[in-house]
Scaffold this motif. Sequence first.
Motif, PDB file in Angstrom:
ATOM      1  N   GLU A  58     135.959 161.356  81.536  1.00 46.97           N
ATOM      2  CA  GLU A  58     135.177 162.560  81.302  1.00 46.97           C
ATOM      3  C   GLU A  58     134.819 162.609  79.821  1.00 46.97           C
ATOM      4  O   GLU A  58     135.632 162.954  78.974  1.00 46.97           O
ATOM      5  CB  GLU A  58     135.979 163.803  81.697  1.00 46.97           C
ATOM      6  CG  GLU A  58     135.201 165.097  81.554  1.00 46.97           C
ATOM      7  CD  GLU A  58     136.045 166.323  81.869  1.00 46.97           C
ATOM      8  OE1 GLU A  58     135.650 167.428  81.447  1.00 46.97           O
ATOM      9  OE2 GLU A  58     137.092 166.165  82.530  1.00 46.97           O
ATOM     10  N   ARG A  59     133.590 162.258  79.516  1.00 45.53           N
ATOM     11  CA  ARG A  59     133.188 162.050  78.133  1.00 45.53           C
ATOM     12  C   ARG A  59     132.834 163.368  77.445  1.00 45.53           C
ATOM     13  O   ARG A  59     132.313 164.289  78.051  1.00 45.53           O
ATOM     14  CB  ARG A  59     131.986 161.094  78.068  1.00 45.53           C
ATOM     15  CG  ARG A  59     132.265 159.732  78.660  1.00 45.53           C
ATOM     16  CD  ARG A  59     131.108 158.780  78.431  1.00 45.53           C
ATOM     17  NE  ARG A  59     129.882 159.225  79.046  1.00 45.53           N
ATOM     18  CZ  ARG A  59     129.558 159.003  80.312  1.00 45.53           C
ATOM     19  NH1 ARG A  59     130.387 158.343  81.099  1.00 45.53           N
ATOM     20  NH2 ARG A  59     128.421 159.427  80.789  1.00 45.53           N
ATOM     21  N   ARG A  60     133.086 163.383  76.147  1.00 47.55           N
ATOM     22  CA  ARG A  60     132.675 164.511  75.311  1.00 47.55           C
ATOM     23  C   ARG A  60     131.298 164.217  74.703  1.00 47.55           C
ATOM     24  O   ARG A  60     130.921 163.051  74.550  1.00 47.55           O
ATOM     25  CB  ARG A  60     133.669 164.732  74.176  1.00 47.55           C
ATOM     26  CG  ARG A  60     135.066 165.154  74.607  1.00 47.55           C
ATOM     27  CD  ARG A  60     135.919 165.346  73.368  1.00 47.55           C
ATOM     28  NE  ARG A  60     137.303 165.664  73.663  1.00 47.55           N
ATOM     29  CZ  ARG A  60     137.773 166.899  73.839  1.00 47.55           C
ATOM     30  NH1 ARG A  60     136.939 167.923  73.768  1.00 47.55           N
ATOM     31  NH2 ARG A  60     139.057 167.099  74.077  1.00 47.55           N
ATOM     32  N   PRO A  61     130.553 165.234  74.304  1.00 50.56           N
ATOM     33  CA  PRO A  61     129.244 164.995  73.677  1.00 50.56           C
ATOM     34  C   PRO A  61     129.325 164.208  72.378  1.00 50.56           C
ATOM     35  O   PRO A  61     128.389 163.501  72.013  1.00 50.56           O
ATOM     36  CB  PRO A  61     128.715 166.416  73.429  1.00 50.56           C
ATOM     37  CG  PRO A  61     129.446 167.278  74.404  1.00 50.56           C
ATOM     38  CD  PRO A  61     130.804 166.655  74.545  1.00 50.56           C
ATOM     39  N   ASP A  62     130.443 164.324  71.652  1.00 49.18           N
ATOM     40  CA  ASP A  62     130.566 163.615  70.373  1.00 49.18           C
ATOM     41  C   ASP A  62     131.287 162.282  70.520  1.00 49.18           C
ATOM     42  O   ASP A  62     131.852 161.760  69.561  1.00 49.18           O
ATOM     43  CB  ASP A  62     131.293 164.485  69.350  1.00 49.18           C
ATOM     44  CG  ASP A  62     132.679 164.925  69.820  1.00 49.18           C
ATOM     45  OD1 ASP A  62     133.003 164.686  70.995  1.00 49.18           O
ATOM     46  OD2 ASP A  62     133.419 165.506  69.011  1.00 49.18           O
ATOM     47  N   GLY A  63     131.289 161.719  71.709  1.00 48.25           N
ATOM     48  CA  GLY A  63     131.876 160.407  71.923  1.00 48.25           C
ATOM     49  C   GLY A  63     133.392 160.462  71.886  1.00 48.25           C
ATOM     50  O   GLY A  63     134.020 161.351  72.454  1.00 48.25           O
ATOM     51  N   MET A  64     134.006 159.500  71.178  1.00 45.83           N
ATOM     52  CA  MET A  64     135.461 159.392  71.143  1.00 45.83           C
ATOM     53  C   MET A  64     136.066 160.095  69.928  1.00 45.83           C
ATOM     54  O   MET A  64     137.277 160.027  69.703  1.00 45.83           O
ATOM     55  CB  MET A  64     135.861 157.912  71.089  1.00 45.83           C
ATOM     56  CG  MET A  64     135.342 157.062  72.228  1.00 45.83           C
ATOM     57  SD  MET A  64     136.160 157.393  73.785  1.00 45.83           S
ATOM     58  CE  MET A  64     137.828 156.858  73.452  1.00 45.83           C
TER      59      MET A  64
END
Length: 480
Positions: free
Chosen positions: A287-293
């Motif tokens: 589940e990815r965040r908008p700001d990547g990792m």
Amino acid sequence: MGRNVWFQGEKLWGWGLAAVAIACCLGTTVVFAPGYMSPDSLEQLRQATGKTPLTDWHPPVLSLVWRALIAVTGTPSSMAVLQSVVLWGALWVVAWCVWDLTASRAGSLAVLGIGLTPPVLTFVGVVWKDVHAAAALLAACAVAFVGLRLRGRDVAPAMRWGLFGLGVLFLAYAMLVRKNVFLAAIPLFVLLVLALWRAPGRRTWALCVAALVAALVVPAVAISRIAHPVETRQGAQIMLDDLVHVLTVEELRSADVPPDLRNRLVAAAEKCRSVGALSDAYWACYERRPDGMARDADGITSLWLSEMGSHAPGYLQYRLRLFVGLLFETGYSYQAGVFPNDLGIEVAHPRLKAGLGAYIGGMGADLRPLFRGWFWLAVALFLTVRPGRGRFSLPIRALGVSAMVYVLGYLPIMPATNYRYVYWSALACTLGLLLLWLDRRPTASAPAASDAVRTGSAVTAAGAVTAHHPADPEEQHQPR
């Protein structure tokens, strides 16, 4: 009279090689127009045009070069044109040097033919960092070949250092655009120095290493401080793969990380197991965040450092399984045009794209080893161990070592089993095999020239390129 005819024919053949290279460059530019693009390519184009912020998930230098090209030409297709120009220009320089050193028309023409072989042509016009890195490394090789060609001549120090500077710029760009190219660039750096200096002393080596470091550090710092790319901590993506595939779900549930991250790690591990995703968990299961990792990287890194030591057998088994996949299940050997996008970018010539796809696909089916990692790793090992004793033994071994360490370098970091991860190795090994063939065939000689390859050009006997010579005057008084 006979010699004049020979030199006229030699000059015409040199121009003929240039004409063939230009025709091939134009041909590939038209076929791939406006440049084939995957989602990675399109994201870098968005950054280049300012539609999305510049990030360091992909190399910022590529997006910035693309931005500059668009500012000058007004079209995104200029990047694919640049790739073709660099690759075919480098092949032409190598072909010209091979002709000058061997008087082999077939050999020099075969060098240009490398660009039309399926394992190389497949990605020539695809806007990827892997292709940029491969083209830049080949260009550095071309500069080294110019140095080999000039070995038997008195060359001004300014010209020698100028060639070295050009080669270092290509090597630095390759490493800036693809970080793990560092391993592959080291043998080519050594080749470049040994090609330009007959017996480099410690001072020369020190200056050359300092120049390479400066060529890497200065643009990296400049990009960071001027362009301010958003930090995404993309490197944690590899650790994420290790965690969700090596640790059990129960171990992840008890992991000492923030609850939100722990829940997403557990969900990613369960999803990867259910869909059979062996790698690339960030894109397939997480589940990815908008700001990547960026916000998860510290927690993932801390967990990886604390757990992988006690899970060493499982970690090694997982990484070896992925690497075996890269070697024997190598996929994604052709990028079919441009992915659907909202930028208005489409393939300019669909029929040419279909023809290219049939050529690459058909040859890939008939000659499958050409698109397999194990084949190029085996060829690289052979070139490293058995480069021969001819005039090209030095570049053959350098190409072999470069290709070999590039493939092996993916063992701990490989995210997927894509052919583009062995693209440079395929290009380097193809050139290395051709040079080995040239070394093992009889050398052509000009009329009225007995032991020399060609009087009036680089007057060298067979094997002179790699023979030992006295040190240059600038090196004679340096400590060894």
